[in-house]
Motif scaffolding. Sequence first.
Motif, mmCIF file in Angstrom:
data_model
loop_
_atom_site.group_PDB
_atom_site.id
_atom_site.type_symbol
_atom_site.label_atom_id
_atom_site.label_comp_id
_atom_site.label_asym_id
_atom_site.label_seq_id
_atom_site.Cartn_x
_atom_site.Cartn_y
_atom_site.Cartn_z
ATOM 1 N N ARG A 257 0.828 -1.198 0.000
ATOM 2 C CA ARG A 257 0.000 0.000 0.000
ATOM 3 C C ARG A 257 0.876 1.267 0.000
ATOM 4 N N GLY A 258 0.302 2.346 -0.509
ATOM 5 C CA GLY A 258 0.973 3.632 -0.397
ATOM 6 C C GLY A 258 2.055 3.876 -1.423
ATOM 7 N N ARG A 259 2.197 2.960 -2.371
ATOM 8 C CA ARG A 259 3.170 3.160 -3.445
ATOM 9 C C ARG A 259 2.501 2.850 -4.773
ATOM 10 N N VAL A 260 3.125 3.292 -5.840
ATOM 11 C CA VAL A 260 2.557 3.031 -7.155
ATOM 12 C C VAL A 260 3.344 1.900 -7.807
ATOM 13 N N HIS A 261 2.637 0.872 -8.222
ATOM 14 C CA HIS A 261 3.236 -0.283 -8.894
ATOM 15 C C HIS A 261 2.783 -0.266 -10.357
ATOM 16 N N ARG A 262 3.143 -1.299 -11.084
ATOM 17 C CA ARG A 262 2.675 -1.371 -12.476
ATOM 18 C C ARG A 262 2.236 -2.782 -12.825
ATOM 19 N N TYR A 263 1.172 -2.853 -13.617
ATOM 20 C CA TYR A 263 0.740 -4.127 -14.191
ATOM 21 C C TYR A 263 0.474 -3.884 -15.665
ATOM 22 N N GLU A 264 1.166 -4.623 -16.509
ATOM 23 C CA GLU A 264 1.010 -4.445 -17.957
ATOM 24 C C GLU A 264 1.159 -2.973 -18.349
ATOM 25 N N GLY A 265 2.074 -2.297 -17.669
ATOM 26 C CA GLY A 265 2.365 -0.903 -18.000
ATOM 27 C C GLY A 265 1.415 0.109 -17.370
ATOM 28 N N VAL A 266 0.407 -0.367 -16.646
ATOM 29 C CA VAL A 266 -0.596 0.544 -16.071
ATOM 30 C C VAL A 266 -0.272 0.763 -14.585
ATOM 31 N N PRO A 267 -0.353 2.003 -14.094
ATOM 32 C CA PRO A 267 -0.119 2.240 -12.665
ATOM 33 C C PRO A 267 -1.123 1.473 -11.805
ATOM 34 N N VAL A 268 -0.613 0.900 -10.726
ATOM 35 C CA VAL A 268 -1.455 0.109 -9.815
ATOM 36 C C VAL A 268 -1.335 0.657 -8.399
ATOM 37 N N VAL A 269 -2.490 0.874 -7.771
ATOM 38 C CA VAL A 269 -2.531 1.221 -6.346
ATOM 39 C C VAL A 269 -3.202 0.052 -5.614
ATOM 40 N N VAL A 270 -2.626 -0.307 -4.489
ATOM 41 C CA VAL A 270 -3.125 -1.457 -3.718
ATOM 42 C C VAL A 270 -3.936 -0.961 -2.527
ATOM 43 N N THR A 271 -5.081 -1.571 -2.322
ATOM 44 C CA THR A 271 -5.845 -1.254 -1.110
ATOM 45 C C THR A 271 -6.448 -2.526 -0.533
ATOM 46 N N TYR A 272 -7.094 -2.373 0.608
ATOM 47 C CA TYR A 272 -7.697 -3.520 1.263
ATOM 48 C C TYR A 272 -8.910 -4.019 0.489
ATOM 49 N N HIS A 273 -9.172 -5.289 0.664
ATOM 50 C CA HIS A 273 -10.355 -5.875 0.044
ATOM 51 C C HIS A 273 -11.603 -5.376 0.789
ATOM 52 N N PRO A 274 -12.666 -5.022 0.065
ATOM 53 C CA PRO A 274 -13.868 -4.535 0.749
ATOM 54 C C PRO A 274 -14.406 -5.534 1.779
ATOM 55 N N ALA A 275 -14.283 -6.825 1.522
ATOM 56 C CA ALA A 275 -14.779 -7.810 2.500
ATOM 57 C C ALA A 275 -13.977 -7.725 3.791
ATOM 58 N N TYR A 276 -12.706 -7.467 3.657
ATOM 59 C CA TYR A 276 -11.877 -7.285 4.851
ATOM 60 C C TYR A 276 -12.300 -6.009 5.591
ATOM 61 N N LEU A 277 -12.578 -4.963 4.819
ATOM 62 C CA LEU A 277 -12.980 -3.701 5.457
ATOM 63 C C LEU A 277 -14.295 -3.846 6.227
ATOM 64 N N LEU A 278 -15.163 -4.731 5.746
ATOM 65 C CA LEU A 278 -16.418 -4.950 6.476
ATOM 66 C C LEU A 278 -16.154 -5.537 7.858
ATOM 67 N N ARG A 279 -15.038 -6.244 7.970
ATOM 68 C CA ARG A 279 -14.718 -6.850 9.271
ATOM 69 C C ARG A 279 -13.803 -5.961 10.093
ATOM 70 N N SER A 280 -13.173 -5.003 9.467
ATOM 71 C CA SER A 280 -12.161 -4.214 10.164
ATOM 72 C C SER A 280 -12.405 -2.727 9.919
ATOM 73 N N LEU A 281 -13.382 -2.186 10.639
ATOM 74 C CA LEU A 281 -13.802 -0.815 10.375
ATOM 75 C C LEU A 281 -12.662 0.212 10.468
ATOM 76 N N PRO A 282 -11.735 0.085 11.424
ATOM 77 C CA PRO A 282 -10.702 1.123 11.522
ATOM 78 C C PRO A 282 -9.865 1.266 10.243
#
Length: 308
Positions: A257-282
Amino acid sequence: MALDEAALDVLGLAPLWARRGARTASRAGGEGREGREGEAGMPAAEQSASTPNSVAPAPAVRAEAMPSTELGGPDRLDTPDPRDAPDQEADALLEAFGEVAEHPSRPTPTIDRAGVAALDWEALEARVAGCEQCRLCEKRTRTVFGVGDREADWMLIGEAPGENEDKQGEPFVGQAGKLLDSMLRALALARGENVYIANVVKCRPPGNRNPEPDEVARCEPYLQRQVALVKPKLIVALGRVAAQNLLKTDASISSLRGRVHRYEGVPVVVTYHPAYLLRSLPDKAKAWADLCLADDIYRQALSERAGE
Ligand code: URA
Protein backbone atom coordinates in the motif's frame (compact mmCIF):
# COMPACT_ATOMS: atom_id res chain seq x y z
CA MET A 1 -15.41 16.31 -7.83
CA ALA A 2 -18.97 16.10 -6.58
CA LEU A 3 -19.34 15.42 -2.89
CA ASP A 4 -21.29 12.37 -1.96
CA GLU A 5 -21.70 12.58 1.74
CA ALA A 6 -24.08 9.64 1.92
CA ALA A 7 -21.42 7.39 0.46
CA LEU A 8 -18.86 8.68 2.91
CA ASP A 9 -21.29 8.09 5.74
CA VAL A 10 -21.46 4.46 4.67
CA LEU A 11 -17.68 4.39 4.71
CA GLY A 12 -17.68 6.09 8.08
CA LEU A 13 -15.49 8.80 6.59
CA ALA A 14 -17.75 11.81 6.27
CA PRO A 15 -15.58 14.05 8.46
CA LEU A 16 -12.52 13.11 6.41
CA TRP A 17 -14.37 14.08 3.30
CA ALA A 18 -15.19 17.48 4.68
CA ARG A 19 -11.50 18.08 5.29
CA ARG A 20 -10.54 16.63 1.93
CA GLY A 21 -13.10 18.81 0.19
CA ALA A 22 -11.70 21.85 1.92
CA ARG A 23 -8.21 20.85 0.99
CA THR A 24 -9.17 20.13 -2.61
CA ALA A 25 -10.57 23.61 -2.86
CA SER A 26 -7.41 25.14 -1.47
CA ARG A 27 -5.27 22.93 -3.74
CA ALA A 28 -7.11 24.40 -6.70
CA GLY A 29 -5.84 27.70 -5.39
CA GLY A 30 -2.23 26.56 -5.73
CA GLU A 31 -1.55 24.65 -2.55
CA GLY A 32 0.57 21.52 -2.74
CA ARG A 33 -0.42 17.96 -1.91
CA GLU A 34 0.88 17.78 1.64
CA GLY A 35 -1.46 17.08 4.48
CA ARG A 36 -3.43 14.16 3.09
CA GLU A 37 -2.11 11.82 5.72
CA GLY A 38 -3.32 14.20 8.36
CA GLU A 39 -6.74 14.28 6.79
CA ALA A 40 -6.92 10.54 6.74
CA GLY A 41 -5.79 10.31 10.31
CA MET A 42 -2.44 8.94 9.23
CA PRO A 43 1.05 9.70 10.34
CA ALA A 44 3.86 10.52 7.96
CA ALA A 45 5.14 8.23 5.26
CA GLU A 46 6.67 4.94 5.99
CA GLN A 47 7.96 3.20 2.92
CA SER A 48 8.76 -0.45 2.73
CA ALA A 49 10.44 -3.13 0.66
CA SER A 50 10.24 -2.59 -3.06
CA THR A 51 8.82 -5.18 -5.42
CA PRO A 52 9.79 -5.88 -9.01
CA ASN A 53 6.80 -3.95 -10.31
CA SER A 54 6.89 -0.98 -8.05
CA VAL A 55 7.97 2.20 -9.72
CA ALA A 56 7.53 5.15 -7.48
CA PRO A 57 7.25 5.99 -3.85
CA ALA A 58 4.02 7.74 -3.06
CA PRO A 59 3.12 10.02 -0.25
CA ALA A 60 2.37 9.23 3.25
CA VAL A 61 0.51 6.04 3.82
CA ARG A 62 1.51 4.28 6.98
CA ALA A 63 2.42 0.63 6.57
CA GLU A 64 1.22 -1.28 9.58
CA ALA A 65 1.13 -4.90 10.49
CA MET A 66 -2.18 -6.31 9.32
CA PRO A 67 -4.44 -8.41 11.49
CA SER A 68 -4.14 -12.07 10.69
CA THR A 69 -7.49 -12.11 8.90
CA GLU A 70 -6.12 -9.95 6.11
CA LEU A 71 -2.80 -11.73 6.04
CA GLY A 72 -4.10 -15.22 5.84
CA GLY A 73 -7.82 -15.82 5.47
CA PRO A 74 -9.97 -15.67 2.38
CA ASP A 75 -11.02 -12.18 1.44
CA ARG A 76 -14.46 -13.14 0.29
CA LEU A 77 -17.24 -12.96 2.80
CA ASP A 78 -19.50 -15.79 1.83
CA THR A 79 -19.54 -18.81 4.03
CA PRO A 80 -17.72 -21.88 2.73
CA ASP A 81 -19.85 -24.38 0.92
CA PRO A 82 -19.79 -27.58 2.98
CA ARG A 83 -20.03 -29.63 -0.18
CA ASP A 84 -16.52 -28.44 -0.99
CA ALA A 85 -14.93 -29.80 2.13
CA PRO A 86 -13.99 -33.28 0.86
CA ASP A 87 -12.23 -31.71 -2.11
CA GLN A 88 -10.21 -29.39 0.07
CA GLU A 89 -9.16 -32.24 2.29
CA ALA A 90 -8.10 -34.25 -0.72
CA ASP A 91 -6.11 -31.29 -2.02
CA ALA A 92 -4.40 -30.84 1.30
CA LEU A 93 -3.46 -34.52 1.31
CA LEU A 94 -2.15 -34.41 -2.23
CA GLU A 95 -0.11 -31.34 -1.44
CA ALA A 96 1.22 -32.98 1.69
CA PHE A 97 2.55 -35.76 -0.52
CA GLY A 98 4.08 -33.27 -2.91
CA GLU A 99 1.68 -34.04 -5.72
CA VAL A 100 -0.04 -31.60 -8.01
CA ALA A 101 -3.68 -31.31 -7.11
CA GLU A 102 -4.98 -31.72 -10.64
CA HIS A 103 -8.14 -33.50 -11.61
CA PRO A 104 -7.02 -37.01 -12.57
CA SER A 105 -9.31 -37.35 -15.57
CA ARG A 106 -8.44 -34.07 -17.28
CA PRO A 107 -5.16 -33.56 -19.11
CA THR A 108 -3.51 -30.18 -18.52
CA PRO A 109 -4.41 -27.95 -21.47
CA THR A 110 -1.84 -25.64 -22.98
CA ILE A 111 -2.26 -21.92 -22.38
CA ASP A 112 -3.04 -20.13 -25.63
CA ARG A 113 -1.51 -16.77 -24.72
CA ALA A 114 -1.12 -15.50 -28.27
CA GLY A 115 -4.63 -16.58 -29.22
CA VAL A 116 -6.22 -14.88 -26.23
CA ALA A 117 -4.18 -11.72 -26.82
CA ALA A 118 -5.81 -11.41 -30.24
CA LEU A 119 -9.43 -11.74 -29.13
CA ASP A 120 -11.97 -8.93 -29.20
CA TRP A 121 -14.43 -8.40 -26.33
CA GLU A 122 -17.07 -10.73 -27.66
CA ALA A 123 -14.67 -13.55 -28.43
CA LEU A 124 -12.86 -13.07 -25.12
CA GLU A 125 -16.08 -13.29 -23.15
CA ALA A 126 -17.07 -16.43 -25.05
CA ARG A 127 -13.63 -17.95 -24.47
CA VAL A 128 -13.89 -17.32 -20.74
CA ALA A 129 -17.45 -18.69 -20.60
CA GLY A 130 -16.28 -21.98 -22.07
CA CYS A 131 -12.92 -22.11 -20.32
CA GLU A 132 -11.69 -25.47 -19.00
CA GLN A 133 -8.11 -24.41 -18.42
CA CYS A 134 -8.13 -25.42 -14.77
CA ARG A 135 -10.19 -27.47 -12.39
CA LEU A 136 -12.14 -24.46 -11.13
CA CYS A 137 -14.40 -25.04 -14.13
CA GLU A 138 -15.67 -28.25 -12.56
CA LYS A 139 -17.54 -26.60 -9.72
CA ARG A 140 -18.42 -23.19 -11.03
CA THR A 141 -22.02 -22.24 -11.66
CA ARG A 142 -21.05 -19.39 -13.97
CA THR A 143 -17.86 -17.75 -15.04
CA VAL A 144 -17.51 -14.18 -13.80
CA PHE A 145 -16.02 -12.27 -16.67
CA GLY A 146 -16.08 -8.67 -15.55
CA VAL A 147 -18.48 -5.77 -15.57
CA GLY A 148 -18.55 -2.10 -16.37
CA ASP A 149 -17.43 0.47 -18.84
CA ARG A 150 -15.15 -1.17 -21.37
CA GLU A 151 -13.49 2.15 -22.03
CA ALA A 152 -13.06 3.04 -18.37
CA ASP A 153 -10.13 4.99 -16.96
CA TRP A 154 -10.39 3.08 -13.69
CA MET A 155 -10.05 -0.68 -13.46
CA LEU A 156 -10.66 -2.45 -10.16
CA ILE A 157 -9.32 -5.96 -9.81
CA GLY A 158 -10.39 -8.37 -7.09
CA GLU A 159 -9.35 -11.87 -6.28
CA ALA A 160 -11.99 -14.35 -7.40
CA PRO A 161 -15.75 -14.75 -7.44
CA GLY A 162 -17.49 -15.73 -4.22
CA GLU A 163 -20.74 -17.59 -3.84
CA ASN A 164 -23.02 -14.74 -4.94
CA GLU A 165 -20.83 -13.83 -7.88
CA ASP A 166 -20.72 -17.47 -8.97
CA LYS A 167 -24.52 -17.53 -8.99
CA GLN A 168 -25.02 -14.19 -10.71
CA GLY A 169 -22.02 -14.06 -13.03
CA GLU A 170 -21.04 -10.55 -11.93
CA PRO A 171 -18.11 -9.47 -9.73
CA PHE A 172 -18.68 -7.96 -6.29
CA VAL A 173 -22.42 -8.37 -5.92
CA GLY A 174 -22.52 -9.33 -2.21
CA GLN A 175 -22.05 -7.14 0.85
CA ALA A 176 -18.46 -6.47 -0.14
CA GLY A 177 -19.75 -5.27 -3.49
CA LYS A 178 -22.08 -2.82 -1.79
CA LEU A 179 -19.18 -1.37 0.15
CA LEU A 180 -17.15 -1.23 -3.04
CA ASP A 181 -19.96 0.73 -4.70
CA SER A 182 -19.93 3.16 -1.76
CA MET A 183 -16.19 3.56 -2.07
CA LEU A 184 -16.64 4.35 -5.75
CA ARG A 185 -19.38 6.86 -4.99
CA ALA A 186 -17.05 8.61 -2.58
CA LEU A 187 -14.78 9.19 -5.56
CA ALA A 188 -17.72 10.35 -7.69
CA LEU A 189 -17.42 7.12 -9.65
CA ALA A 190 -19.93 4.34 -10.25
CA ARG A 191 -19.82 0.75 -11.39
CA GLY A 192 -20.18 0.94 -15.14
CA GLU A 193 -19.38 4.64 -15.43
CA ASN A 194 -15.69 5.06 -16.13
CA VAL A 195 -15.05 1.95 -14.01
CA TYR A 196 -14.45 -1.64 -15.08
CA ILE A 197 -14.37 -4.40 -12.45
CA ALA A 198 -12.77 -7.80 -12.90
CA ASN A 199 -11.08 -10.53 -10.90
CA VAL A 200 -7.75 -12.27 -11.12
CA VAL A 201 -9.57 -15.57 -11.66
CA LYS A 202 -12.91 -15.89 -13.35
CA CYS A 203 -14.30 -18.95 -11.53
CA ARG A 204 -15.11 -19.42 -7.87
CA PRO A 205 -12.53 -21.41 -5.93
CA PRO A 206 -14.34 -24.10 -3.92
CA GLY A 207 -15.09 -23.01 -0.38
CA ASN A 208 -13.74 -19.55 -1.20
CA ARG A 209 -10.19 -20.71 -0.76
CA ASN A 210 -7.51 -18.55 -2.33
CA PRO A 211 -6.83 -19.35 -5.97
CA GLU A 212 -3.83 -21.63 -6.55
CA PRO A 213 -0.85 -20.26 -8.51
CA ASP A 214 -1.63 -22.60 -11.39
CA GLU A 215 -5.23 -21.36 -11.55
CA VAL A 216 -4.06 -17.76 -11.56
CA ALA A 217 -1.51 -18.50 -14.29
CA ARG A 218 -4.11 -20.16 -16.50
CA CYS A 219 -6.52 -17.27 -16.09
CA GLU A 220 -3.94 -14.51 -16.48
CA PRO A 221 -4.14 -14.19 -20.26
CA TYR A 222 -7.82 -13.27 -19.89
CA LEU A 223 -7.08 -10.51 -17.41
CA GLN A 224 -4.15 -9.29 -19.51
CA ARG A 225 -6.44 -9.08 -22.51
CA GLN A 226 -9.11 -7.25 -20.51
CA VAL A 227 -6.51 -4.71 -19.41
CA ALA A 228 -5.25 -4.35 -22.98
CA LEU A 229 -8.79 -3.78 -24.26
CA VAL A 230 -9.93 -1.39 -21.51
CA LYS A 231 -6.65 0.54 -21.51
CA PRO A 232 -7.29 1.95 -18.03
CA LYS A 233 -5.28 4.86 -16.73
CA LEU A 234 -5.20 3.27 -13.31
CA ILE A 235 -5.71 -0.11 -11.68
CA VAL A 236 -6.79 -0.53 -8.08
CA ALA A 237 -5.87 -3.95 -6.70
CA LEU A 238 -8.42 -5.01 -4.10
CA GLY A 239 -6.86 -7.05 -1.34
CA ARG A 240 -3.74 -9.00 -0.65
CA VAL A 241 -4.43 -11.91 -2.98
CA ALA A 242 -5.22 -9.72 -5.98
CA ALA A 243 -2.23 -7.49 -5.30
CA GLN A 244 0.24 -10.33 -4.82
CA ASN A 245 -0.89 -12.10 -7.95
CA LEU A 246 -0.94 -8.99 -10.10
CA LEU A 247 2.42 -7.79 -8.90
CA LYS A 248 3.96 -11.25 -8.65
CA THR A 249 5.20 -10.78 -5.16
CA ASP A 250 4.79 -12.32 -1.72
CA ALA A 251 5.06 -8.91 -0.04
CA SER A 252 2.46 -8.07 2.60
CA ILE A 253 -0.41 -5.76 1.76
CA SER A 254 0.87 -3.25 4.28
CA SER A 255 4.14 -3.01 2.39
CA LEU A 256 2.40 -2.77 -0.99
CA ARG A 257 0.00 0.00 0.00
CA GLY A 258 0.97 3.63 -0.40
CA ARG A 259 3.17 3.16 -3.44
CA VAL A 260 2.56 3.03 -7.15
CA HIS A 261 3.24 -0.28 -8.89
CA ARG A 262 2.67 -1.37 -12.48
CA TYR A 263 0.74 -4.13 -14.19
CA GLU A 264 1.01 -4.45 -17.96
CA GLY A 265 2.37 -0.90 -18.00
CA VAL A 266 -0.60 0.54 -16.07
CA PRO A 267 -0.12 2.24 -12.67
CA VAL A 268 -1.46 0.11 -9.81
CA VAL A 269 -2.53 1.22 -6.35
CA VAL A 270 -3.12 -1.46 -3.72
CA THR A 271 -5.85 -1.25 -1.11
CA TYR A 272 -7.70 -3.52 1.26
CA HIS A 273 -10.36 -5.88 0.04
CA PRO A 274 -13.87 -4.53 0.75
CA ALA A 275 -14.78 -7.81 2.50
CA TYR A 276 -11.88 -7.28 4.85
CA LEU A 277 -12.98 -3.70 5.46
CA LEU A 278 -16.42 -4.95 6.48
CA ARG A 279 -14.72 -6.85 9.27
CA SER A 280 -12.16 -4.21 10.16
CA LEU A 281 -13.80 -0.82 10.38
CA PRO A 282 -10.70 1.12 11.52
CA ASP A 283 -8.92 0.27 8.28
CA LYS A 284 -11.55 2.11 6.23
CA ALA A 285 -9.60 5.29 6.83
CA LYS A 286 -6.52 3.66 5.35
CA ALA A 287 -8.56 2.47 2.39
CA TRP A 288 -9.76 6.02 1.89
CA ALA A 289 -6.15 7.20 1.89
CA ASP A 290 -5.42 4.56 -0.78
CA LEU A 291 -8.30 5.81 -2.90
CA CYS A 292 -7.06 9.38 -2.53
CA LEU A 293 -3.66 8.24 -3.75
CA ALA A 294 -5.35 6.48 -6.67
CA ASP A 295 -7.30 9.63 -7.47
CA ASP A 296 -4.10 11.67 -7.44
CA ILE A 297 -2.40 9.24 -9.82
CA TYR A 298 -5.43 9.34 -12.08
CA ARG A 299 -5.52 13.13 -12.15
CA GLN A 300 -1.80 13.23 -12.81
CA ALA A 301 -2.29 10.87 -15.77
CA LEU A 302 -5.08 13.09 -17.09
CA SER A 303 -3.03 16.25 -16.85
CA GLU A 304 -0.03 14.55 -18.46
CA ARG A 305 -2.26 13.52 -21.35
CA ALA A 306 -3.66 17.07 -21.62
CA GLY A 307 -0.09 18.42 -21.79
CA GLU A 308 0.96 16.02 -24.59
N1 URA B 1 -14.36 -10.87 -3.85
C1 URA B 1 -13.58 -10.75 -4.93
O1 URA B 1 -12.38 -10.65 -4.84
N2 URA B 1 -14.20 -10.69 -6.11
C2 URA B 1 -15.51 -10.77 -6.25
O2 URA B 1 -16.01 -10.70 -7.37
C3 URA B 1 -16.28 -10.90 -5.09
C4 URA B 1 -15.69 -10.94 -3.90
